[in-house]
Design an enzyme around this catalytic site. Structure first.
Site, PDB file in Angstrom:
ATOM      1  N   ASP A   7       0.865  -1.178   0.000  1.00  0.00           N
ATOM      2  CA  ASP A   7       0.000   0.000   0.000  1.00  0.00           C
ATOM      3  C   ASP A   7       0.902   1.228   0.000  1.00  0.00           C
ATOM      4  OD1 ASP A   7      -2.322   1.605   0.191  1.00  0.00           O
ATOM      5  OD2 ASP A   7      -2.154   1.698   2.355  1.00  0.00           O
ATOM      6  N   SER A   8       0.299   2.370  -0.245  1.00  0.00           N
ATOM      7  CA  SER A   8       1.056   3.615  -0.193  1.00  0.00           C
ATOM      8  C   SER A   8       1.538   3.923   1.216  1.00  0.00           C
ATOM      9  CB  SER A   8       0.189   4.779  -0.697  1.00  0.00           C
ATOM     10  OG  SER A   8      -0.959   4.932   0.126  1.00  0.00           O
ATOM     11  N   TYR A  39      -0.735   8.264  -2.369  1.00  0.00           N
ATOM     12  CA  TYR A  39      -0.848   8.012  -3.805  1.00  0.00           C
ATOM     13  C   TYR A  39      -2.012   8.778  -4.415  1.00  0.00           C
ATOM     14  CZ  TYR A  39       2.430   4.009  -3.955  1.00  0.00           C
ATOM     15  OH  TYR A  39       3.535   3.196  -3.924  1.00  0.00           O
ATOM     16  N   CYS A  70      -4.501  -1.269  -2.011  1.00  0.00           N
ATOM     17  CA  CYS A  70      -4.661   0.165  -2.270  1.00  0.00           C
ATOM     18  C   CYS A  70      -5.604   0.317  -3.455  1.00  0.00           C
ATOM     19  CB  CYS A  70      -3.292   0.782  -2.573  1.00  0.00           C
ATOM     20  SG  CYS A  70      -3.331   2.525  -3.050  1.00  0.00           S
ATOM     21  N   ASN A  71      -6.745   0.927  -3.235  1.00  0.00           N
ATOM     22  CA  ASN A  71      -7.695   1.136  -4.322  1.00  0.00           C
ATOM     23  C   ASN A  71      -7.118   2.033  -5.412  1.00  0.00           C
ATOM     24  OD1 ASN A  71     -10.659   0.070  -3.482  1.00  0.00           O
ATOM     25  ND2 ASN A  71      -9.572   0.759  -1.664  1.00  0.00           N
ATOM     26  N   THR A  72      -6.347   3.031  -5.010  1.00  0.00           N
ATOM     27  CA  THR A  72      -5.777   3.963  -5.973  1.00  0.00           C
ATOM     28  C   THR A  72      -4.778   3.260  -6.883  1.00  0.00           C
ATOM     29  OG1 THR A  72      -6.078   5.832  -4.461  1.00  0.00           O
ATOM     30  CG2 THR A  72      -4.476   6.105  -6.239  1.00  0.00           C
ATOM     31  N   GLU A 149      -1.884   8.397   8.428  1.00  0.00           N
ATOM     32  CA  GLU A 149      -0.434   8.236   8.440  1.00  0.00           C
ATOM     33  C   GLU A 149       0.190   8.907   9.660  1.00  0.00           C
ATOM     34  OE1 GLU A 149       1.697   6.516   6.426  1.00  0.00           O
ATOM     35  OE2 GLU A 149      -0.099   5.644   5.522  1.00  0.00           O
ATOM     36  N   CYS A 181     -10.912   3.315   0.390  1.00  0.00           N
ATOM     37  CA  CYS A 181      -9.479   3.452   0.654  1.00  0.00           C
ATOM     38  C   CYS A 181      -9.178   2.681   1.928  1.00  0.00           C
ATOM     39  CB  CYS A 181      -9.091   4.924   0.811  1.00  0.00           C
ATOM     40  SG  CYS A 181      -7.368   5.193   1.297  1.00  0.00           S
ATOM     41  N   THR A 182      -8.103   1.905   1.907  1.00  0.00           N
ATOM     42  CA  THR A 182      -7.805   1.072   3.079  1.00  0.00           C
ATOM     43  C   THR A 182      -7.395   1.892   4.291  1.00  0.00           C
ATOM     44  OG1 THR A 182      -5.540   0.724   2.234  1.00  0.00           O
ATOM     45  CG2 THR A 182      -7.202  -0.942   1.696  1.00  0.00           C
ATOM     46  N   HIS A 183      -6.991   3.131   4.100  1.00  0.00           N
ATOM     47  CA  HIS A 183      -6.690   4.012   5.236  1.00  0.00           C
ATOM     48  C   HIS A 183      -7.947   4.394   6.012  1.00  0.00           C
ATOM     49  CE1 HIS A 183      -2.842   4.746   3.112  1.00  0.00           C
ATOM     50  NE2 HIS A 183      -2.392   5.192   4.271  1.00  0.00           N
TER      51      HIS A 183
END
Length: 263
Positions: A7-8, A39, A70-72, A149, A181-183
């Site tokens: 992931d980002s 990302y 990561c969806n992006t 983050e 988004c996984t975040h």
């Protein structure tokens, strides 16, 4: 079986968490590209370059398959990576299909995602396929990645941001909130402060793990997370003790969220 997950940043830990519960016999390599997060605000060319380099890194480490948590990155790079690498590449997409399937009456569905995910054709093709009643609304939430983050999950600053973003919609109209988004999973307790109690909160994490299992010919299990073997990397560097301590706290938060959300 060795699975690479990237992931980002730390968002992909929410996908790894599901994998550790439901595919506990695998060995995992987790790669957080925190040097380049988020990302969702990068160009397509940058995202493709980062993703290609990471998949090369993971294959060099012996990964039998790579899950893009990561969806992006999935929206921008998954198809290209599948042509460039011989191992299975499993991507993610917002869980719109199950949300639409359970939607009733005149209720609507809200998909929250990064700007790139919302702009890319992949999401719009999905909506053209499953959203026949045009019940889905899209909402960009780029700052949530930055809050995640920074480990800022329950602060007044996050609540202020959510209040501002949700002021543009009627939260009472939605039967489901889809996390694109996984975040975004780390903020589930806060979403519940803004949406009705019966609003379903849906992510694509478990569906992605099930797809990984199908492709690899494995059976998913049910139970508690066990101490599977995971190697953690941060933009190609082995995670240091401080980072590993943070990752442990993220797993603990995800356990807490599962308990309160009945997930």
């Amino acid at each position: 079986m060795k699975i690479g997950i990237f992931d980002s940043g730390i968002g992909g830990i929410s996908v790894l968490h599901e994998a550790l519960i439901h595919l506990p016999d695998a060995e995992y390599i987790f790669y957080a590209d925190t040097d380049h997060v988020p990302y969702g605000l990068k160009t397509k060319e940058e995202i493709l370059g980062f993703s290609r380099d990471i998949v090369k890194f993971l294959t060099d480490k012996g990964a039998d398959a790579v899950l893009i948590a990561c969806n992006t990155a999935t929206a921008v790079a998954a198809d290209r990576l599948r042509h460039e690498f011989t191992i299975p590449i499993i991507g993610m997409e917002p869980a719109v299909k199950p949300a639409v399937k359970q939607n009733t009456g005149d209720k609507r569905i809200l998909v929250m995602a990064t700007p790139v995910t919302i702009r890319e054709n992949k999401l719009h093709k999905l909506l053209d396929t499953v959203d026949k009643d045009h019940a889905v609304d899209l909402l960009e939430m780029p700052e949530l990645v930055k809050f995640a983050e920074a480990g800022c999950f329950d602060s007044d600053e996050v609540r202020t941001y959510l209040t501002e973003r949700y002021s543009t919609i009627d939260t009472g109209r939605y039967s489901a909130l889809v996390l694109g988004c996984t975040h975004f999973n780390y903020f589930i307790p806060l979403y519940k402060e803004f949406f009705p109690e019966d609003t379903a909160i849906i992510d694509g994490n478990m569906g992605t793990v099930r797809q990984l299992a199908r492709i690899m010919g494995e059976e998913v299990t049910e139970g508690q997370m066990i101490n599977s073997y995971v190697n953690y990397y941060v933009s190609g560097r082995p995670a240091d003790e401080k980072t590993l301590a943070l990752i442990q706290k993220l797993h603990e938060r995800l356990d807490m969220i599962k308990e309160i959300a009945g997930r």
